[in-house]
Design a protein around this motif. Sequence first.
Motif, short mmCIF file in Angstrom:
data_model
loop_
_atom_site.label_atom_id
_atom_site.label_comp_id
_atom_site.label_asym_id
_atom_site.label_seq_id
_atom_site.Cartn_x
_atom_site.Cartn_y
_atom_site.Cartn_z
N LEU B 158 88.98 -42.76 -13.21
CA LEU B 158 89.07 -44.21 -12.98
C LEU B 158 90.29 -44.79 -13.70
CD1 LEU B 158 88.00 -46.81 -11.77
CD2 LEU B 158 86.51 -47.07 -13.74
N ASN B 159 90.55 -44.30 -14.90
CA ASN B 159 91.74 -44.77 -15.62
C ASN B 159 93.01 -44.45 -14.85
OD1 ASN B 159 90.40 -45.93 -17.78
ND2 ASN B 159 90.34 -44.03 -18.96
N ALA B 160 93.01 -43.31 -14.15
CA ALA B 160 94.17 -42.97 -13.31
C ALA B 160 94.19 -43.83 -12.06
CB ALA B 160 94.12 -41.49 -12.93
N ALA B 161 93.02 -44.08 -11.49
CA ALA B 161 92.93 -44.78 -10.20
C ALA B 161 93.52 -46.19 -10.25
CB ALA B 161 91.46 -44.86 -9.76
N VAL B 162 93.33 -46.89 -11.37
CA VAL B 162 93.80 -48.28 -11.42
C VAL B 162 95.32 -48.39 -11.46
CG1 VAL B 162 91.66 -49.20 -12.42
CG2 VAL B 162 93.50 -48.39 -13.94
N ASP B 163 96.00 -47.26 -11.57
CA ASP B 163 97.46 -47.28 -11.52
C ASP B 163 98.01 -46.65 -10.25
OD1 ASP B 163 98.03 -48.64 -13.92
OD2 ASP B 163 97.64 -46.83 -15.08
N LEU B 164 97.13 -46.29 -9.31
CA LEU B 164 97.60 -45.65 -8.08
C LEU B 164 97.82 -46.72 -7.00
CD1 LEU B 164 95.14 -42.61 -7.98
CD2 LEU B 164 97.59 -42.55 -8.51
N PRO B 165 98.79 -46.51 -6.10
CA PRO B 165 99.00 -47.48 -5.03
C PRO B 165 97.96 -47.32 -3.92
CG PRO B 165 100.53 -45.66 -4.81
CD PRO B 165 99.74 -45.40 -6.07
N GLY B 166 97.63 -48.43 -3.27
CA GLY B 166 96.79 -48.36 -2.07
C GLY B 166 95.31 -48.18 -2.34
N LEU B 167 94.61 -47.70 -1.33
CA LEU B 167 93.15 -47.51 -1.40
C LEU B 167 92.80 -46.25 -2.19
CD1 LEU B 167 90.14 -47.78 -0.45
CD2 LEU B 167 90.84 -46.59 1.64
N VAL B 168 91.94 -46.42 -3.19
CA VAL B 168 91.42 -45.27 -3.94
C VAL B 168 89.90 -45.31 -3.83
CG1 VAL B 168 91.33 -44.05 -6.14
CG2 VAL B 168 93.31 -45.50 -5.61
N TYR B 169 89.33 -44.30 -3.19
CA TYR B 169 87.87 -44.21 -3.12
C TYR B 169 87.41 -43.11 -4.08
CZ TYR B 169 83.13 -43.33 -1.52
OH TYR B 169 81.77 -43.15 -1.48
N MET B 170 86.47 -43.50 -4.95
CA MET B 170 85.92 -42.54 -5.91
C MET B 170 84.42 -42.51 -5.76
SD MET B 170 87.69 -43.60 -9.46
CE MET B 170 86.59 -42.46 -10.28
N ARG B 171 83.85 -41.33 -5.97
CA ARG B 171 82.40 -41.27 -6.09
C ARG B 171 82.04 -41.52 -7.55
NH1 ARG B 171 79.98 -36.21 -2.82
NH2 ARG B 171 79.29 -37.36 -0.97
N GLY B 172 80.93 -42.24 -7.76
CA GLY B 172 80.51 -42.56 -9.12
C GLY B 172 79.28 -41.80 -9.55
N HIS B 173 79.05 -41.79 -10.85
CA HIS B 173 77.84 -41.20 -11.44
C HIS B 173 77.07 -42.31 -12.14
CE1 HIS B 173 78.97 -36.86 -11.09
NE2 HIS B 173 80.19 -37.38 -11.04
N ARG B 174 75.77 -42.30 -12.03
CA ARG B 174 74.96 -43.25 -12.79
C ARG B 174 73.76 -42.50 -13.37
NH1 ARG B 174 70.72 -46.73 -9.08
NH2 ARG B 174 69.69 -44.90 -8.24
N GLY B 175 73.12 -43.14 -14.34
CA GLY B 175 71.96 -42.51 -14.97
C GLY B 175 72.38 -41.29 -15.77
N ASN B 176 71.41 -40.50 -16.19
CA ASN B 176 71.69 -39.35 -17.05
C ASN B 176 72.71 -38.41 -16.42
OD1 ASN B 176 70.00 -40.21 -19.03
ND2 ASN B 176 68.21 -39.08 -18.26
N THR B 177 73.89 -38.44 -16.97
CA THR B 177 75.00 -37.65 -16.43
C THR B 177 75.53 -36.73 -17.51
OG1 THR B 177 75.60 -39.51 -15.01
CG2 THR B 177 77.29 -37.83 -15.34
N PRO B 178 75.63 -35.45 -17.22
CA PRO B 178 76.10 -34.54 -18.26
C PRO B 178 77.60 -34.69 -18.52
CG PRO B 178 75.80 -33.37 -16.19
CD PRO B 178 75.31 -34.77 -15.96
N CYS B 179 77.98 -34.38 -19.76
CA CYS B 179 79.41 -34.30 -20.11
C CYS B 179 79.71 -32.81 -20.21
CB CYS B 179 79.69 -35.01 -21.42
SG CYS B 179 79.26 -36.76 -21.38
#
Lengths: 284, 322
Positions: B158-179
């Motif tokens: 996401l930190n990279a996405a906010v500096d990319l041009p145009g449409l950026v679609y990302m899938r997100g994680h919610r709830g208990n998510t492993p690191c």
Amino acid sequence: MSSAIESGSNQKRIRELKLLAAKIRRNVLDICMQRGGYAGQGVALADIAACLYFDELREDDNNWFHDRFVLSNGHDAIMCYGAFAEHGAYTMDALRTYNADGTVVDQSPIEGQLGFEITAGSLGQGPSQSAGIAYGERLKGSDKRVYCLFSDGELQEGNVWEAAMFAGHQKLSNLVYIIDNNDLGATGSTATTLSVEPVPEKFESFGFAARRINGNSIEEILAAFEEAKSIRDKPYVMICDTRLFVGIDCLQKTLPMAHYVAKAQADWQAGLAEIEATIEALSQ
Amino acid sequence: MSKQSDYLLASEARSINSAPFDGISHELCSRRKDVIMMSADLSKYTQLDSVKRDFPDQHLEVGMAEQNLLSVAAGVSKAGFVPVATTFACYATRRAYDQMLVCMGTSPLTNVVIGFTPGIANPARIHHQAAEDLGMVRAIPNATVIDPMDATEFGQALNAAVDLPGLVYMRGHRGNTPCLLNTGHYQFELGKTYQLRGGRGIGIIATGHATQWALEACDILEQENIDHSLLHVPTIKPVNEAEIADYCFAHEQVVTIENHQIVTGLGSLVAEIVSNIGRGPRITRLGVPNTWAPGGTLPYIREQLELDAIQLAKRIKEVSGE
């Protein structure tokens, strides 16, 4: 300034805008007679275009516009082209490539083309994009006003009402919707296809200040723009009743419901002769 | 296991982040005042609470209206901000695909969309699931499509996405998510692929949530001494064709695993790359087959679709012939 001088100045301004509107009508015919186009809408919207581009939108330091205009219904770009020829943003030579293969003068422009803020043409998406722009401009503390033109046919798109609900909720008083209420969709009368009336009451219930006007009266258009600026806590919508080809009688008689006019369909020379005569009369 | 995998993956003591997006969005908004987090009445369910509380000017709610979410966001970008439009993947793509393509896809300005509970990661079958989102957005010219595997990569992407041009679609994680990734060593780079397990046997390629599933299956394969490797591909578009081709042609058999229909997503992408070159390895695509996935808990849905660790390991072994 005395009221007599003020009144005289206003009359001069109105006369100049009427002349500009006539020239926009002529430009629209000149452009569309090359390969066809949305001539009826361009002619009908000439008065709105004259008031918008040559009176209402403030200029910036770069000979461009300080305020922002969002065209939602892409095919009404012909209105903008007619005005841009007078403004100087495009030459008539360039505009005559409208509807030609490979042209940069798109019948329905893509974001980034000179004079166009959004990719217009998938109908019903201008009201929400302009609301987003108005929200962002307000958040920045900018004094820019945002204008969006869309058509009565677009009112059948759900996204328009999502946008209206958002703009009303956010009290976007820097936003003005201009509706081309020409009772025409792609296949015929909007009233017959799916009635959108009563338009002002619908928008009022969404939190707008609304006014229905004659979209071909320079006086009424200017008064509506003035009223919009006086309203501090609501977005504004002007429902502009128009009919195709208003201002060129001979074409209005023969093509009263022509959503699109093919090159061979119209007597362009008769239309040009009529509007040239109007220009000459207004130039006196 | 290769040195690279030791290096990129976290040690055995893997932590769980119970609300990854809450912290990721808060950190981003505190650092970048031009970012506007937007939601369509799902901020509670995408875990956007802290931004809403601490940075109200950087949170914009449009109500339960996803077409409006994306088109208002496109307008917000035109006023000089970076919108991050958040909702469930099914609504971001299916419900508002035209707005995504027209309003955001044709714009040079940064427009980020995050689709939460993608694929089968939602208990409500069909309408809340989105097993076709990657394919839909991948078809938009010049779009960027990212499917991060864990909370660490989600934040970095996401930190990279906010500096990319145009449409950026990302899938997100919610709830208990492993690191799962080693936060000290892993760095997301757009287009880069990451080999998480090294080996010379069967090659496994995975993305997003399915990389978690692949790692679970890899643990079983390792216990059974089945030689394998695992390539994680977080960037679906623009895809790194060379790295994927090099990986595939180093293996005789390749299995793709994705939290997505087996058409139009990662498996299709890998097959396209390999077939463009020709005479490549056989590609076996695992994911959601041509059926409606069931509803229920994720372990149940995975089991029904033979995507749980045990069945995945078994299917990979069958392909490998061991």
